[in-house]
Design an enzyme around this catalytic site. Structure first.
Site, mmCIF file in Angstrom:
data_model
loop_
_atom_site.group_PDB
_atom_site.id
_atom_site.type_symbol
_atom_site.label_atom_id
_atom_site.label_comp_id
_atom_site.label_asym_id
_atom_site.label_seq_id
_atom_site.Cartn_x
_atom_site.Cartn_y
_atom_site.Cartn_z
ATOM 1 N N ASP B 33 -5.731 7.327 -7.918
ATOM 2 C CA ASP B 33 -4.808 7.644 -6.843
ATOM 3 C C ASP B 33 -3.846 8.682 -7.431
ATOM 4 O O ASP B 33 -3.601 8.683 -8.644
ATOM 5 C CB ASP B 33 -4.046 6.385 -6.415
ATOM 6 N N ASP B 35 -0.543 10.470 -5.659
ATOM 7 C CA ASP B 35 0.892 10.352 -5.394
ATOM 8 C C ASP B 35 1.357 8.950 -5.812
ATOM 9 O O ASP B 35 0.803 7.950 -5.373
ATOM 10 C CB ASP B 35 1.132 10.578 -3.895
#
Lengths: 312, 312
Positions: B33, B35
């Site tokens: 992932d 952000d």
């Protein structure tokens, strides 16, 4: 607490002259939902004016109860009059008025947290002004703009020119100018401790014979982000019923709620232990909803004007 | 079906050199992932570049998996490069790409219902174009306006210049220009039978060290109005995992998902039966979420760069 069960068998009164007489005799006060009952959007249903006149002529008190927060009581009065329905501001009870009363008279806000951040239109603003409640947001053009990269930083830093430290309430009503910036600010105000209120939680709004996003659709993103529900000041919240009773001092057993939505209007009357509830099929709920849904009125009609059949 | 239970005790690896070595040796592929893990908003976390370099140097494959639908893979590649992170488009898997693949290759749409009504930004549009999927809405300025009294009537009448009869899919992603008109049109398209899709359902989006409305906040009003959930093509939906596996052909038991959100990133890896999941505390979920929440990673770190301690 378990939800109350409202699964009695509702009586179908269209064309039942004796039944209509008997039903009408039980009540002194009729609380009317408006959109979907008296009209749809700007289309007045045939017989609305005559039905209200007939009730008044027979000594019934009429109260217009609306979850539409975009209008103030004065706006609503004008709308009724423009449709040819005589009325006074005193007969009108809107969720914008109900919300303003709740904020000014019931919520005990600290001196430095009395400002309201409004998501909504002019009706809410007018009613907040009538109760001397300070507010920001609403129809202010300063909030009708795109979010900027600078805004993210200002919000993160708690910049007081963007996040007013005096805001102690977020009030969410129907806003035709809803945008990302307003949603972001409302979220941050509640996260910082503001009381989360909704004028009403109807997911849709009838217009032109179909449905559009309602005030509940404005709260939905906030509910999802915050993981908490707002206190609603519209039907079926009993905060609204208490306010109506406080103002009109009626006998609940002699009052009847008339509406087109089982889960708001009819529930509102049933939860409020009114003597009667009357569904009409000119709005959101269907015959099936009224006859076999989880919330059923005492009686229902195809349309409001069918009440006139008792007069023939 | 009952939700799977993910309540094992996660291992805290910050400062645990031996534990880190052991953990890293188990995996050939790291799904990241972005952000909240590599950066927040436009702020690159210290050590991100070095950590990715360290993993690549040790023969690990790196895949960037992002629910942020506002960017295409090419946009994301540019973002990574502008932050000094070398990457290729082929290493990037975004929810906008995942959605486009799902629409073009998996949904079996009738010939005359192949158009997509987009709520979202340019990233979705670029990926739809890359799969030759026709669409309307999105960033088209014609939809960035207030609703008018005329629109209500046109919608009610099913006016084909406003409600395109060829629309068979509504795809909802993060839209910084969300408005009442777009919500009303999306609602009517789904009511008329369009497939209801969401790029992802994250309620919030991290930026500048705090949270803003996410793509889930765009679907929330529609879910409330329609009484139905969209099919999500982002984490934790396994539709996205299947697409990633279809492309990269990795051994799930030798893959590890790294993320900051228990209920999306970590659930995504656990539901996908990956060999490992690694939480970091630089985003949404807290230590408490990882240690005693309903969805827990196999291991967690204060920050991604703590992986470098295994190299000292």
């Amino acid at each position: 607490m378990a939800e109350p069960q409202y699964t009695h068998v509702p009586r179908y009164l269209t064309g039942d002259k004796a039944g209509l007489h008997e039903f009408l005799d039980k009540f002194d006060v009729f609380l009317f939902d408006c959109d979907g009952v008296l009209w749809s959007g700007d289309h007045l249903f045939p017989g609305t004016v005559e039905t209200l006149e007939f009730l008044r002529k027979n000594g019934k008190q009429v109260v217009f109860v609306t979850n539409n927060s975009t209008k103030s009581r004065a706006d609503y009065c004008k709308k009724l009059e423009s449709l040819g329905i005589p009325s006074t501001v005193e007969e009108i009870f809107s969720s914008s008025y109900s919300s303003s009363i709740y904020i000014s008279r019931i919520l005990q806000l600290p001196e430095n947290k009395r400002k309201v951040f409004v998501i909504g239109e002019t009706g809410i603003e007018q009613e907040l002004r009538s109760e001397n409640v300070p507010f920001i947001g609403g129809t202010d053009p300063a909030y009708r703009r795109d979010i900027t990269p600078e805004d993210y930083k200002r919000v993160a830093a708690g910049d007081e020119s963007l996040l007013d430290p005096e805001v102690g309430v977020v009030l969410v009503g129907l806003d035709f100018h809803i945008n990302y910036l307003k949603q972001a600010l409302a979220f941050h105000y509640v996260k910082r401790g503001a009381v989360f209120l909704a004028t009403n939680i109807d997911s849709t709004l009838p217009n032109s014979g179909t449905l559009f996003p309602g005030a509940g659709s404005m709260s939905a993103p906030l509910i999802m982000m915050l993981g908490k529900e707002p206190t609603s000041l519209g039907k079926p919240s009993q905060a609204m019923m208490d306010a109506i009773e406080g103002k009109f001092h009626f006998d609940r057993s002699r009052a009847c709620m008339v509406g087109d939505r089982a889960n708001t209007d009819i529930r509102f009357g049933l939860d409020g232990k009114l003597g009667g509830t009357l569904g009409v099929l000119t709005g959101v709920s269907s015959k099936e909803d009224f006859v076999s849904g989880p919330v059923r009125p005492h009686a229902y009609l195809d349309k409001l004007a069918d009440l006139l059949e008792s007069d023939s």
